[in-house]
Design a protein around this motif. Sequence first.
Motif, PDB file in Angstrom:
ATOM      1  N   GLU A 112       0.930  -1.264   0.091  1.00 25.47           N
ATOM      2  CA  GLU A 112      -0.228   0.077  -0.330  1.00 25.47           C
ATOM      3  C   GLU A 112       1.075   1.174  -0.013  1.00 25.47           C
ATOM      4  O   GLU A 112       0.911   2.199   0.046  1.00 25.47           O
ATOM      5  CB  GLU A 112      -0.924   0.300   1.100  1.00 25.47           C
ATOM      6  N   LYS A 113       2.271   1.180   0.072  1.00 22.77           N
ATOM      7  CA  LYS A 113       3.526   2.543  -0.074  1.00 22.77           C
ATOM      8  C   LYS A 113       3.500   3.009  -0.679  1.00 22.77           C
ATOM      9  O   LYS A 113       3.419   2.120  -2.111  1.00 22.77           O
ATOM     10  CB  LYS A 113       4.485   2.298   0.487  1.00 22.77           C
ATOM     11  N   ASN A 114       3.069   4.764  -1.917  1.00 27.84           N
ATOM     12  CA  ASN A 114       2.875   4.871  -2.407  1.00 27.84           C
ATOM     13  C   ASN A 114       4.305   5.374  -2.716  1.00 27.84           C
ATOM     14  O   ASN A 114       4.113   6.429  -1.340  1.00 27.84           O
ATOM     15  CB  ASN A 114       1.653   5.956  -3.058  1.00 27.84           C
ATOM     16  N   LEU A 115       5.332   6.135  -3.802  1.00 29.77           N
ATOM     17  CA  LEU A 115       6.048   6.621  -3.720  1.00 29.77           C
ATOM     18  C   LEU A 115       5.519   8.150  -3.947  1.00 29.77           C
ATOM     19  O   LEU A 115       5.055   8.351  -5.132  1.00 29.77           O
ATOM     20  CB  LEU A 115       7.354   6.608  -4.601  1.00 29.77           C
TER      21      LEU A 115
ATOM     22  N   MET B  90      10.899  16.632  -1.838  1.00 26.13           N
ATOM     23  CA  MET B  90      11.904  15.005  -1.436  1.00 26.13           C
ATOM     24  C   MET B  90      10.273  13.955  -2.157  1.00 26.13           C
ATOM     25  O   MET B  90       9.785  14.015  -1.977  1.00 26.13           O
ATOM     26  CB  MET B  90      12.195  14.703  -0.698  1.00 26.13           C
ATOM     27  N   MET B  91      10.591  13.058  -2.228  1.00 28.02           N
ATOM     28  CA  MET B  91      10.051  11.257  -2.264  1.00 28.02           C
ATOM     29  C   MET B  91       9.816  10.566  -1.378  1.00 28.02           C
ATOM     30  O   MET B  91      11.219   9.687  -1.189  1.00 28.02           O
ATOM     31  CB  MET B  91      10.015  10.973  -3.948  1.00 28.02           C
ATOM     32  N   GLU B  92       9.293   9.956  -0.420  1.00 27.29           N
ATOM     33  CA  GLU B  92       9.196   9.123   0.473  1.00 27.29           C
ATOM     34  C   GLU B  92       7.862   8.138   0.408  1.00 27.29           C
ATOM     35  O   GLU B  92       6.911   8.881  -0.459  1.00 27.29           O
ATOM     36  CB  GLU B  92       9.467  10.054   1.570  1.00 27.29           C
ATOM     37  N   PRO B  93       7.961   6.543   0.694  1.00 27.82           N
ATOM     38  CA  PRO B  93       6.804   6.423   0.630  1.00 27.82           C
ATOM     39  C   PRO B  93       5.295   6.922   1.450  1.00 27.82           C
ATOM     40  O   PRO B  93       6.092   7.114   2.468  1.00 27.82           O
ATOM     41  CB  PRO B  93       6.992   4.767   0.964  1.00 27.82           C
TER      42      PRO B  93
END
Lengths: 202, 362
Positions: free
Chosen positions: B13-16, B186-189
Amino acid sequence: MILNEILIAGFGGQGIMLMGKLLAYGAIYKGLEVTFYPSYGPEMRGGTANCTVVISDQRIGSPVRNEFAYLMAMNQASVDKFSERIKPGGVIVCNATLVESPPERRDVKIVKIPANQIAMEMENPQVANMVAMGGLIHELKIISYESLTKGLVRVLPQYRHNLIPLNEQAIQKGFEALEKKLNLEGYDEQSKGTNCDQPGTV
Amino acid sequence: MVVEQSTYLAVSEKNLMSGNEAIGEGAIRAGCQFFFGYPITPQNELFEFMAQMLPQTGGTFLQSESELSGINMVYGAAAGGGRCMTSSSGPGFTLMGEGLTTLATAQMPAVVVCVTRAGPGLGRIASAQSDYRLATRGGGHGDYQCLVLGPASAQELYDLTYEAFELADRYRNPVIILSDAILGQMMEPVVTDHLPRMKTPPKEWAVRGKGTNPRKVIKVAPHTDEELIDWNRQLKKKYQLMQDNEQRYEALLTRDAELIVVAFGSTARIVLDSVLRARNEGMAVGMFRPISLFPYPQKALEEIVRQGTRKLLVVEANNGQMVQDVRLAVCGAAEIAHYGFGGGHIFSPYEIYREIRRLGKS
């Protein structure tokens, strides 16, 4: 504790951001923490592109780094600009097709992978970045081929999903190129980077 | 309250997401129906996201001709009872000052995002935290306060934006999300499913055409002197209520700390590395991260300092705008130093670690 700071660099159009995002998904599928930071501002107006990926099994502090454990250099400019930022004991993976003079440092491992050449042989020059990714995860070790390729469906737009098998193949070719050094030496003779050290040597 | 980051387990279910996108996801999840604003770097990804996603969820995205008209469109949508939002960065955020004080005095719920870039003036697009004072001290005229939240990760940007809509409605007040260029890019889950999909709650005060019901009025200027005094009294009561109930923070390794580093937003991320390094070398260092910037988490900081902290090091990417709040919280109970400057300089963890060491020795 796992903590890897990876810098992926090249010029605009090589798919640098895609590589970074794919690597980030690889980390997510490995159950690790990850932060991706793209080059931003005046930097990206100069035709160069780079991104930072930090992978850890613990909470990640700064998304912006000055020093890196890994450099994936897709062109010569990246080697010239960033090789000094790699920590001693780190790894520099060069795209040997475009990197004619590899870094001269002796305290880091220098690995060469002729990404564009392998992609050309696949008759798909666009997948050079994926070939390089295969090489990068071979050196990184914490991200498996399986977890990396799972991310393709997340980073590629829907209308490109037909190209997932091709991308998977490219990643595999890149991985195998470093796995089977014999083949790589074969490539090496044909590649431009004639004055590179033996591939995979420290 | 200690907020642990990324304790969510469901990997699939994690989206970047970039920080800017996470704000947009949180807003739509919270039932945001209206977005009006004028583009500016470094918040444009939020703009793009809303332009693409809002129409798909039945909402309205409109690029206004200026920030001024954007915030006033927000005023209109809020008065009509919709959950609404606008977004900008320093130069555009300043222009919204008039609109913000209007929203606050009319007691209109809205979420306003400021993705800070380096100032002063037009500045540059590099990251900084120099809009702290602008956000926490109002920015417009008159006695008013916005709730201000300062997230430090993509997940928190998502969670707090979602919550901002709830808070805005609860207090009938504008809520500011104070982000910055680093957090935005920045991108994160991000896990999204733990928060239920909201619809705009019914608002009995909203002006949507009275029909056969009694007349409703939303006004920005009371008609008599007495009315205005009473109005201010009511607002004061409301701001006190926010002070009492909405202080949020994260305290890390503070229990035995002789030196505590105080930082918010992206700088707190960098400080974390510096503090852990100093800890590993045996220094009694902790970190205090305000999450609500108005109200400032005074109570918690005061209590923590009382346990024996001698020094506080305030680190921010500005010239010391938060120092005032820290000073008020601890009332002379600890020595306060500041490290940082605006203009786009990005701290290295080593740089802050060096400062911690320097202070620790003196």
